[in-house]
Design a protein around this motif. Structure first.
Motif, mmCIF file in Angstrom:
data_model
loop_
_atom_site.group_PDB
_atom_site.id
_atom_site.type_symbol
_atom_site.label_atom_id
_atom_site.label_comp_id
_atom_site.label_asym_id
_atom_site.label_seq_id
_atom_site.Cartn_x
_atom_site.Cartn_y
_atom_site.Cartn_z
ATOM 1 N N ALA A 25 -59.768 -20.111 2.192
ATOM 2 C CA ALA A 25 -58.534 -19.472 1.717
ATOM 3 C C ALA A 25 -58.810 -18.500 0.569
ATOM 4 N N TRP A 26 -59.908 -18.713 -0.149
ATOM 5 C CA TRP A 26 -60.299 -17.801 -1.221
ATOM 6 C C TRP A 26 -60.987 -16.546 -0.696
ATOM 7 N N LEU A 27 -61.543 -16.614 0.529
ATOM 8 C CA LEU A 27 -62.360 -15.496 1.022
ATOM 9 C C LEU A 27 -61.827 -14.773 2.250
ATOM 10 N N ASN A 28 -60.991 -15.416 3.036
ATOM 11 C CA ASN A 28 -60.490 -14.826 4.265
ATOM 12 C C ASN A 28 -59.294 -13.915 3.943
ATOM 13 N N PRO A 29 -59.407 -12.588 4.182
ATOM 14 C CA PRO A 29 -58.326 -11.673 3.809
ATOM 15 C C PRO A 29 -56.969 -12.052 4.405
ATOM 16 N N GLU A 30 -56.959 -12.583 5.635
ATOM 17 C CA GLU A 30 -55.677 -12.967 6.238
ATOM 18 C C GLU A 30 -55.026 -14.128 5.485
ATOM 19 N N MET A 31 -55.833 -15.001 4.920
ATOM 20 C CA MET A 31 -55.301 -16.099 4.112
ATOM 21 C C MET A 31 -55.003 -15.615 2.690
ATOM 22 N N MET A 32 -55.892 -14.782 2.136
ATOM 23 C CA MET A 32 -55.707 -14.278 0.765
ATOM 24 C C MET A 32 -54.359 -13.585 0.599
ATOM 25 N N ARG A 33 -53.983 -12.792 1.603
ATOM 26 C CA ARG A 33 -52.745 -11.998 1.488
ATOM 27 C C ARG A 33 -51.490 -12.869 1.438
ATOM 28 N N LYS A 34 -51.636 -14.164 1.720
ATOM 29 C CA LYS A 34 -50.472 -15.056 1.708
ATOM 30 C C LYS A 34 -50.288 -15.773 0.374
ATOM 31 N N TRP A 35 -51.308 -15.733 -0.511
ATOM 32 C CA TRP A 35 -51.155 -16.505 -1.747
ATOM 33 C C TRP A 35 -51.875 -15.927 -2.969
ATOM 34 N N PHE A 36 -52.944 -15.158 -2.790
ATOM 35 C CA PHE A 36 -53.812 -14.754 -3.890
ATOM 36 C C PHE A 36 -53.292 -13.485 -4.556
ATOM 37 N N PHE A 37 -52.531 -13.620 -5.642
ATOM 38 C CA PHE A 37 -51.917 -12.507 -6.375
ATOM 39 C C PHE A 37 -50.922 -11.713 -5.562
ATOM 40 N N THR A 38 -50.496 -12.251 -4.432
ATOM 41 C CA THR A 38 -49.631 -11.471 -3.558
ATOM 42 C C THR A 38 -48.938 -12.411 -2.580
ATOM 43 N N LEU A 39 -48.056 -11.872 -1.807
ATOM 44 C CA LEU A 39 -47.393 -12.584 -0.714
ATOM 45 C C LEU A 39 -47.487 -11.703 0.518
ATOM 46 N N GLU A 40 -47.396 -12.312 1.676
ATOM 47 C CA GLU A 40 -47.498 -11.532 2.901
ATOM 48 C C GLU A 40 -46.496 -10.379 2.928
ATOM 49 N N GLY A 41 -45.277 -10.634 2.465
ATOM 50 C CA GLY A 41 -44.229 -9.614 2.520
ATOM 51 C C GLY A 41 -44.407 -8.469 1.544
ATOM 52 N N THR A 42 -45.174 -8.672 0.461
ATOM 53 C CA THR A 42 -45.337 -7.628 -0.557
ATOM 54 C C THR A 42 -46.768 -7.090 -0.597
ATOM 55 N N ASN A 43 -47.654 -7.660 0.223
ATOM 56 C CA ASN A 43 -49.054 -7.250 0.192
ATOM 57 C C ASN A 43 -49.266 -5.909 0.868
ATOM 58 N N LYS A 44 -49.989 -5.017 0.207
ATOM 59 C CA LYS A 44 -50.353 -3.725 0.802
ATOM 60 C C LYS A 44 -51.817 -3.702 1.204
ATOM 61 N N VAL A 45 -52.676 -4.368 0.409
ATOM 62 C CA VAL A 45 -54.110 -4.388 0.684
ATOM 63 C C VAL A 45 -54.645 -5.790 0.399
ATOM 64 N N ALA A 46 -55.458 -6.296 1.305
ATOM 65 C CA ALA A 46 -56.206 -7.538 1.072
ATOM 66 C C ALA A 46 -57.540 -7.330 1.768
ATOM 67 N N GLN A 47 -58.566 -7.052 0.983
ATOM 68 C CA GLN A 47 -59.866 -6.834 1.607
ATOM 69 C C GLN A 47 -60.957 -7.398 0.725
ATOM 70 N N ASN A 48 -62.052 -7.778 1.359
ATOM 71 C CA ASN A 48 -63.184 -8.259 0.592
ATOM 72 C C ASN A 48 -64.470 -8.179 1.394
ATOM 73 N N ASP A 49 -65.549 -8.273 0.650
ATOM 74 C CA ASP A 49 -66.892 -8.299 1.209
ATOM 75 C C ASP A 49 -67.533 -9.543 0.582
ATOM 76 N N PRO A 50 -67.301 -10.721 1.206
ATOM 77 C CA PRO A 50 -67.693 -11.986 0.576
ATOM 78 C C PRO A 50 -69.195 -12.272 0.605
#
Length: 165
Positions: A25-50
């Motif tokens: 959940a800390w590394l998967n962008p699809e999971m990150m966009r639901k809780w990590f500093f953002t919410l699915e409805g307000t997220n514009k970008v969630a990307q990473n190179d883990p």
């Protein structure tokens, strides 16, 4: 930046899932966009190179503004430990360091989270001003993470996030 103090925020949370599920959940962008500093409805970008040296970025759109959080991965020990930097360039050039450690329990896992928070000083601050700022940064960060960790728990245990305070 040479005029600053630091404080450390440490929080522990238990989850009824494997350490791998929480780690993902800390590394998967699809999971990150639901809780990590953002919410699915307000997220514009969630990307990473883990990978060590890789970067992550979250952009959340709230109240007509974009809020951008970025960082770099320092250490990745799958399902056990994650260390990364955290910075919000629109507010400060200071860069905090976050460590997430996961430990398997008989039932689920325990996550120990710590954030080394850098508090920049303003000119002419007294020791009392510094103490006050350290407390405010610590308590403000704790409040924000508390809300995020409620979402994280719901996400890893049920697959979705509905809570928002």
């Amino acid at each position: 930046m040479n005029n600053y103090s630091t404080t450390t925020l440490t929080m522990t949370r238990n989850f009824d899932v494997t350490p791998k599920r929480v780690f993902d959940a800390w590394l998967n962008p699809e999971m990150m966009r639901k809780w990590f500093f953002t919410l699915e409805g307000t997220n514009k970008v969630a990307q990473n190179d883990p990978q060590v040296g890789g970067t992550w970025e979250i952009v959340d759109h709230r109240d007509g503004k974009d809020y951008r959080a970025i960082g770099e991965y320092i250490e990745i020990d799958p399902s056990k430990k994650l260390v990364f930097t955290f910075k919000m360039p629109q507010f400060s050039e200071s860069e905090d360091t976050i460590t997430v450690e996961l430990k398997e329990l008989q039932q689920g896992c325990e996550m120990t989270f710590s954030q080394n928070i850098i508090v920049p000083h303003e000119e002419n601050w007294t020791p009392a001003d510094i103490e006050k700022a350290l407390g405010e940064y610590h308590d403000g960060s704790e409040h924000g993470w508390n809300l995020m960790f409620m979402g994280l728990k719901e996400l890893v245990e049920t697959g979705k996030v509905s809570y928002r305070g």
